[in-house]
Design a protein around this motif. Structure first.
Motif, PDB file in Angstrom:
ATOM      1  N   UNK A 183       7.763  -2.241  -7.759  1.00 28.43           N
ATOM      2  CA  UNK A 183       6.474  -2.681  -8.057  1.00 28.43           C
ATOM      3  C   UNK A 183       5.310  -1.429  -8.002  1.00 28.43           C
ATOM      4  N   UNK A 184       4.232  -1.801  -8.210  1.00 27.35           N
ATOM      5  CA  UNK A 184       2.996  -0.768  -8.317  1.00 27.35           C
ATOM      6  C   UNK A 184       2.259  -0.901  -6.981  1.00 27.35           C
ATOM      7  N   UNK A 185       1.887   0.185  -6.416  1.00 33.09           N
ATOM      8  CA  UNK A 185       0.714  -0.120  -5.199  1.00 33.09           C
ATOM      9  C   UNK A 185      -0.104  -1.145  -5.512  1.00 33.09           C
ATOM     10  N   UNK A 186      -0.385  -1.941  -4.505  1.00 33.17           N
ATOM     11  CA  UNK A 186      -1.384  -2.960  -4.821  1.00 33.17           C
ATOM     12  C   UNK A 186      -0.811  -4.307  -5.148  1.00 33.17           C
ATOM     13  N   UNK A 228       0.855  -1.178  -0.075  1.00 29.04           N
ATOM     14  CA  UNK A 228       0.118  -0.177  -0.031  1.00 29.04           C
ATOM     15  C   UNK A 228       0.787   1.500  -0.040  1.00 29.04           C
ATOM     16  N   UNK A 229       1.804   1.210   0.541  1.00 28.99           N
ATOM     17  CA  UNK A 229       2.834   2.453   0.805  1.00 28.99           C
ATOM     18  C   UNK A 229       3.777   2.569  -0.405  1.00 28.99           C
ATOM     19  N   UNK A 230       3.662   4.097  -0.714  1.00 27.70           N
ATOM     20  CA  UNK A 230       4.286   4.081  -2.143  1.00 27.70           C
ATOM     21  C   UNK A 230       5.543   4.232  -1.939  1.00 27.70           C
ATOM     22  N   UNK A 231       6.238   4.387  -1.042  1.00 23.78           N
ATOM     23  CA  UNK A 231       7.785   4.294  -0.755  1.00 23.78           C
ATOM     24  C   UNK A 231       8.407   2.924  -0.921  1.00 23.78           C
ATOM     25  N   UNK A 252       1.539  -7.701  -5.017  1.00 18.80           N
ATOM     26  CA  UNK A 252       2.132  -8.736  -4.073  1.00 18.80           C
ATOM     27  C   UNK A 252       3.431  -9.149  -4.268  1.00 18.80           C
ATOM     28  N   UNK A 253       4.503  -9.067  -3.340  1.00 19.26           N
ATOM     29  CA  UNK A 253       5.970  -9.730  -3.569  1.00 19.26           C
ATOM     30  C   UNK A 253       6.055 -10.653  -2.781  1.00 19.26           C
ATOM     31  N   UNK A 254       7.079 -11.483  -2.726  1.00 16.95           N
ATOM     32  CA  UNK A 254       7.370 -12.532  -2.067  1.00 16.95           C
ATOM     33  C   UNK A 254       7.567 -11.802  -0.386  1.00 16.95           C
ATOM     34  N   UNK A 255       7.045 -12.481   0.589  1.00 18.21           N
ATOM     35  CA  UNK A 255       7.251 -12.224   1.827  1.00 18.21           C
ATOM     36  C   UNK A 255       8.530 -11.819   2.392  1.00 18.21           C
ATOM     37  N   UNK A 256       9.555 -12.309   2.079  1.00 17.71           N
ATOM     38  CA  UNK A 256      10.721 -12.131   2.519  1.00 17.71           C
ATOM     39  C   UNK A 256      11.265 -10.864   2.005  1.00 17.71           C
ATOM     40  N   UNK A 257      10.699 -10.570   0.706  1.00 16.78           N
ATOM     41  CA  UNK A 257      11.379  -9.372   0.024  1.00 16.78           C
ATOM     42  C   UNK A 257      10.661  -8.123   0.766  1.00 16.78           C
ATOM     43  N   UNK A 258       9.247  -8.220   0.990  1.00 16.64           N
ATOM     44  CA  UNK A 258       8.868  -7.097   1.758  1.00 16.64           C
ATOM     45  C   UNK A 258       9.548  -6.739   3.078  1.00 16.64           C
ATOM     46  N   UNK A 259       9.744  -7.809   3.782  1.00 18.78           N
ATOM     47  CA  UNK A 259      10.180  -7.589   5.086  1.00 18.78           C
ATOM     48  C   UNK A 259      11.589  -7.006   4.914  1.00 18.78           C
ATOM     49  N   UNK A 260      12.564  -7.570   4.293  1.00 23.04           N
ATOM     50  CA  UNK A 260      13.809  -7.079   4.130  1.00 23.04           C
ATOM     51  C   UNK A 260      13.804  -5.658   3.517  1.00 23.04           C
ATOM     52  N   UNK A 261      13.008  -5.276   2.716  1.00 22.42           N
ATOM     53  CA  UNK A 261      13.011  -3.844   2.225  1.00 22.42           C
ATOM     54  C   UNK A 261      12.511  -2.980   3.349  1.00 22.42           C
TER      55      UNK A 261
END
Length: 383
Positions: free
Chosen positions: A233-236, A223-226, A238-247
């Motif tokens: 990726x674009x808002x909305x 959801x967050x633009x940053x 989904x990405x791998x969970x590990x990628x989201x957490x690490x980012x």
């Protein structure tokens, strides 16, 4: 601002009684090692500030927590609850009462249902849910503190808030002297606020239950633009969970928002001020003032915050009022990485910190007509 919003339910409307926690050895008396007198509190906070407590107790089970709370209440002794200490500003004189460290442990994952004991380290719990392939709190990685504090503050960051996944909160009600279960709809969640924050002297959170999502190893929609930009990726999406957490961890670390004992930019409470939420009328007046102060083309940050309300950025206000990264010459300064964090450079006192906070509040009010509200809980002091 959201701190003034009342909880969405009456004090007893739907909280249901919960059987008392099983003893699991909890009926034993507290060991001497768990109780100290004239004990320093500064090491228990991320600011590393504050004087001593007259008495310090560490509770490792729900039953010990309840017993300590009841003892204080029956004796009329002031009580300070401490979890991870990441949201506390304790006065230099300390706390003349009983400080209770909630150090309970419990991580129970059944399918997508997660139950956490209040004393569980939050960032560790997030990591374990990511490892389990469950989405919903992955963007809350790196937030210091304990699980029990998350519903009180309705902790949120990078497009996620715990209110979206919490199903119920098990708490000890000091008024009725019972353990109760409060469903999500009756937690009074709003921006950095809850029923538990509205009545801080009433509820002691014991356990928190979440319902997460099994999305085949993918995150919740970003959801967050940053965060989306950092992930490419674009808002909305989904990405791998590990990628989201690490980012998120990298983004937080770049702002000094991941605890590091060697980095004084992390000797803080994270965001010291909440983002102001303004009515349409207030935002119109604020917008005009921004144009007057910064020029006819200046545009303040503006985000929808419910019908008739707009949220703006506290960090932007602080920066534009002249309090830039690293501001200050004393032992308490604004972080060199993020204007929203006030920091202890190693030798500060709580009064040093409050002096800086008051200067920032006064400067923003004078420049933009908005009064910032502190996010951390103050003990024995105030702005």
């Amino acid at each position: 601002m959201s701190r003034g919003h009342p909880p969405r339910c009456g004090p007893n409307r739907t909280a249901r009684r919960t059987p008392p926690p099983k003893p699991s050895g909890a009926s034993r008396t507290l060991e001497p090692v768990q109780e100290r007198h004239h004990a320093p509190l500064a090491p228990l906070t991320t600011f590393r500030l504050g004087g001593p407590a007259a008495r310090l107790i560490t509770a490792v089970t729900d039953a010990e927590v309840i017993a300590a709370v009841r003892e204080a209440d029956e004796g009329g002794t002031p009580l300070l609850l401490i979890g991870g200490g990441s949201n506390l500003v304790i006065g230099d004189k300390g706390f003349d009462g009983t400080a209770l460290v909630i150090a309970t442990k419990g991580f129970e994952l059944t399918g997508s249902r997660l139950e956490l004991a209040a004393g569980e380290v939050w960032t560790d719990a997030v990591a374990r849910t990511v490892e389990a392939g469950l989405a919903g709190i992955e963007c809350l990685a790196g937030i210091p503190g304990s699980a029990g504090a998350t519903p009180i503050q309705n902790v949120g960051a990078y497009g996620q808030e715990v209110s979206a996944t919490i199903t119920e909160v098990i708490a000890y009600d000091r008024r009725t002297r019972e353990t109760v279960t409060v469903g999500n709809a009756d937690c009074g969640f709003s921006y950095r606020h809850s029923r538990f924050k509205a009545e801080p002297e009433r509820y002691v959170v014991l356990r928190v239950v979440f319902e997460l999502e099994d999305a085949d190893g993918l995150s919740a929609p970003i959801k967050y633009a940053e965060t989306a930009r950092a992930l490419g990726v674009e808002p909305g999406d989904r990405v791998p969970l590990t990628a989201a957490r690490e980012t998120v961890l990298k983004l937080r670390a770049g702002k000094g928002m991941v605890l590091d004992p060697e980095d004084h930019d992390t000797w803080s409470a994270g965001s010291f001020f909440t983002n102001p939420i303004l009515t349409d009328e207030q935002f119109t007046a604020f917008h005009a003032r921004v144009r007057t102060q910064l020029g006819d083309t200046a545009e303040p940050p503006a985000y929808p915050a419910g019908e008739g309300h707009t949220k703006t950025s506290a960090a932007w206000l602080i920066d534009k009022a002249g309090f830039t990264k690293g501001y200050g010459t004393g032992p308490a300064r604004i972080s060199t990485k993020h204007t929203l964090a006030l920091t202890n450079r190693g030798e500060a006192t709580t009064e040093d910190l409050l002096t800086l906070a008051r200067e920032v509040v006064a400067g923003v009010r004078e420049t933009f007509g908005i009064t910032l509200v502190n996010e951390p809980v103050t003990v024995g002091v105030s702005l």
